[in-house]
Design a protein around this motif. Structure first.
Motif, short mmCIF file in Angstrom:
data_model
loop_
_atom_site.label_atom_id
_atom_site.label_comp_id
_atom_site.label_asym_id
_atom_site.label_seq_id
_atom_site.Cartn_x
_atom_site.Cartn_y
_atom_site.Cartn_z
N ILE A 54 0.67 -1.26 -0.03
CA ILE A 54 0.05 -0.09 0.12
C ILE A 54 0.87 1.20 0.00
CG2 ILE A 54 -1.76 1.25 1.33
CD1 ILE A 54 -2.79 -1.33 2.32
N MET A 55 1.93 1.25 0.74
CA MET A 55 2.74 2.42 0.89
C MET A 55 3.43 2.82 -0.29
SD MET A 55 2.40 4.01 3.82
CE MET A 55 3.63 5.19 3.86
N MET A 56 3.66 2.02 -1.23
CA MET A 56 4.35 2.10 -2.61
C MET A 56 3.46 3.12 -3.21
SD MET A 56 5.27 -1.43 -4.07
CE MET A 56 6.77 -2.43 -3.54
N GLY A 57 2.42 3.20 -3.09
CA GLY A 57 1.57 4.59 -3.58
C GLY A 57 2.08 5.77 -3.13
N ASN A 58 2.40 5.90 -2.10
CA ASN A 58 3.12 7.38 -1.47
C ASN A 58 3.91 6.82 -0.36
OD1 ASN A 58 3.57 9.94 -0.81
ND2 ASN A 58 1.52 10.47 -0.49
N PRO A 59 5.09 6.92 -0.52
CA PRO A 59 6.17 6.27 0.49
C PRO A 59 5.93 7.42 1.90
CG PRO A 59 7.14 5.85 -1.22
CD PRO A 59 5.87 6.40 -1.58
N LYS A 60 5.71 8.68 1.20
CA LYS A 60 5.48 9.73 2.33
C LYS A 60 4.36 10.01 2.99
CE LYS A 60 9.76 11.95 0.09
NZ LYS A 60 10.06 13.31 -0.50
N ALA A 61 3.21 9.20 2.72
CA ALA A 61 2.04 9.50 3.25
C ALA A 61 1.89 9.56 4.68
CB ALA A 61 1.00 8.46 2.79
N SER A 62 0.93 10.39 5.12
CA SER A 62 0.81 10.32 6.50
C SER A 62 0.10 9.35 7.13
CB SER A 62 -0.04 11.65 7.04
OG SER A 62 -1.07 11.72 6.41
N THR A 63 0.25 9.13 8.41
CA THR A 63 -0.69 8.07 9.17
C THR A 63 -2.01 8.10 8.74
OG1 THR A 63 1.14 7.98 10.75
CG2 THR A 63 -1.17 6.90 11.06
N GLU A 64 -2.54 9.08 9.15
CA GLU A 64 -3.95 9.64 8.65
C GLU A 64 -4.42 9.27 7.22
OE1 GLU A 64 -1.70 11.81 9.91
OE2 GLU A 64 -2.29 11.86 12.06
N ALA B 127 -6.15 0.32 -2.58
CA ALA B 127 -5.43 1.13 -1.53
C ALA B 127 -4.54 2.01 -2.00
CB ALA B 127 -5.49 0.38 -0.30
N ARG B 128 -3.57 1.25 -2.70
CA ARG B 128 -2.38 1.76 -3.09
C ARG B 128 -2.55 2.72 -3.92
NH1 ARG B 128 1.40 -2.79 -5.23
NH2 ARG B 128 -0.08 -2.89 -7.13
N ALA B 129 -3.55 2.85 -4.94
CA ALA B 129 -3.96 3.86 -5.98
C ALA B 129 -4.23 5.22 -5.35
CB ALA B 129 -4.70 3.53 -6.94
N LEU B 130 -5.21 4.73 -4.29
CA LEU B 130 -5.71 5.76 -3.56
C LEU B 130 -4.77 6.86 -2.78
CD1 LEU B 130 -9.26 4.27 -2.36
CD2 LEU B 130 -8.96 5.84 -4.02
N LEU B 131 -3.90 5.99 -2.26
CA LEU B 131 -3.01 6.66 -1.31
C LEU B 131 -1.93 7.61 -2.26
CD1 LEU B 131 -2.02 6.66 1.44
CD2 LEU B 131 -0.07 4.99 1.00
N LYS B 132 -1.90 7.11 -3.54
CA LYS B 132 -1.00 8.05 -4.35
C LYS B 132 -1.49 9.42 -4.57
CE LYS B 132 0.89 8.20 -9.06
NZ LYS B 132 1.13 7.46 -10.31
N ASP B 133 -3.06 9.74 -4.57
CA ASP B 133 -3.30 10.85 -4.41
C ASP B 133 -3.33 11.64 -5.73
OD1 ASP B 133 -5.61 12.66 -3.34
OD2 ASP B 133 -3.89 13.56 -2.20
N ALA B 134 -3.31 11.01 -6.96
CA ALA B 134 -2.86 11.76 -7.94
C ALA B 134 -4.17 12.36 -8.66
CB ALA B 134 -2.45 10.66 -9.14
N ASN B 135 -4.16 13.37 -9.45
CA ASN B 135 -5.39 14.33 -10.11
C ASN B 135 -6.15 13.52 -10.92
OD1 ASN B 135 -4.41 16.72 -8.61
ND2 ASN B 135 -2.88 17.27 -10.54
N ILE B 136 -5.63 12.56 -11.48
CA ILE B 136 -6.53 11.66 -12.17
C ILE B 136 -6.41 10.39 -11.97
CG2 ILE B 136 -6.86 10.89 -14.67
CD1 ILE B 136 -5.04 13.58 -15.64
N LEU B 137 -7.52 9.58 -11.81
CA LEU B 137 -7.51 8.34 -11.55
C LEU B 137 -8.31 7.50 -12.44
CD1 LEU B 137 -7.44 6.04 -9.29
CD2 LEU B 137 -9.48 6.96 -8.30
N LEU B 138 -7.52 6.51 -13.11
CA LEU B 138 -8.14 5.79 -14.01
C LEU B 138 -8.51 4.41 -13.40
CD1 LEU B 138 -5.41 6.11 -16.58
CD2 LEU B 138 -7.54 7.50 -16.49
N VAL B 139 -9.94 3.87 -13.62
CA VAL B 139 -10.41 2.73 -12.89
C VAL B 139 -11.18 1.89 -13.86
CG1 VAL B 139 -11.80 1.85 -11.03
CG2 VAL B 139 -11.08 4.04 -10.95
N ASP B 140 -10.22 0.70 -14.00
CA ASP B 140 -10.75 -0.19 -14.97
C ASP B 140 -11.46 -1.66 -14.35
OD1 ASP B 140 -11.23 -1.88 -17.30
OD2 ASP B 140 -9.08 -1.85 -18.05
N GLU B 141 -12.60 -1.65 -14.29
CA GLU B 141 -13.35 -2.85 -13.60
C GLU B 141 -12.53 -3.27 -12.37
OE1 GLU B 141 -15.94 -4.30 -14.46
OE2 GLU B 141 -16.43 -3.78 -16.27
N ALA B 142 -12.38 -2.25 -11.58
CA ALA B 142 -12.03 -2.32 -10.22
C ALA B 142 -12.46 -3.45 -9.11
CB ALA B 142 -11.69 -1.12 -9.36
#
Length: 242
Positions: A92-102, A146-161
């Motif tokens: 999960i943290m690979m999405g954003n290694p600097k993400a906060s605990t919250e 969860a990994r994709a959401l943690l990245k918090d990018a401006n554009i989220l592409l979702v293919d049959e998630a």
């Protein structure tokens, strides 16, 4: 005027597409298998380059962006999820290694992971195995979400998630997408009626071309491909195994 084919000799998968997705909108891509939905999503993240025409993000041709800049703008959730060796937390943290605990705790709820990790003896420190082999398909998919959401990018592409998830977790992810509306640009390939219906715009692809586009209500009133698709889905949602 976007067109794409996988080789010089093959038929175009997408032909002369003209489409604008406003920032912050949620767009649902609908169409039969092979209509070009996944190809279009992967062109946005530049898995491939367009054959003709161009594709822009924020007015900039994606071919003129560095990999780093493009990757910072786009996050992806695909039907076939891949996990790296390590723990659930590591993946999960690979999405954003600097993400906060919250932020980390929030995506556990948004992706429906908390209940899953609570029943595992080592919780978030559970090792997933090579390619996530120690987990079920649904568990792997929730971690990738969860990994994709943690990245918090401006554009989220979702293919049959939600394809590998049970009804309860499908509902959790649909609720998460609803919360994300307006906070980022969402491009979603989905067969779930609730997900499609909440989109600001629905794009109907047919044999690589845009055959219809508009809101759910407008396309139902049009009585075209989308209206027929919707009617079939409405009939199927009440099916039960005998």
């Amino acid at each position: 005027n976007l067109s794409f084919s996988y080789s010089m000799d093959s038929k175009e998968v997408l032909s002369n597409l003209n489409l604008v997705i406003p920032e912050g909108d949620m767009v649902a891509l609908v169409g039969a298998s092979g209509s070009g939905k996944t190809t279009l999503v992967r062109l946005i993240s530049r898995f491939f380059d367009v054959t003709k025409g161009s594709l822009h993000i924020g007015g900039v041709d994606v071919r003129d962006m560095s990999e780093k800049v493009l990757a910072s703008q786009v996050s992806q959730i695909f039907q076939s999820s891949f996990l790296f060796q390590g723990s659930i937390r590591d993946n999960i943290m690979m999405g954003n290694p600097k993400a906060s605990t919250e932020a980390f705790e929030k995506v556990l709820d948004d992706a429906g992971i908390r209940e899953m990790v609570e029943r595992l003896p080592k919780g978030l420190e559970t090792l997933v195995g090579e390619g996530g082999a120690r987990l079920s398909g649904g568990e792997r998919q929730r971690i990738s979400i969860a990994r994709a959401l943690l990245k918090d990018a401006n554009i989220l592409l979702v293919d049959e998630a939600t394809a590998a998830l049970d009804a309860e977790n499908q509902a959790i992810i649909a609720e998460t997408l609803a919360k994300l509306r307006g906070t980022r640009t969402l491009v979603v390939i989905a067969h779930q009626l609730s997900t499609i219906q909440m989109a600001d715009k629905i794009i109907v692809l047919d044999q690589g071309e845009i055959s219809e586009e508009g809101t759910h209500e407008a396309l139902i009133a049009k009585s075209g491909i989308y209206a027929r698709f919707w009617q079939e889905r409405e009939k199927a949602k009440d099916w039960k195994l005998a």
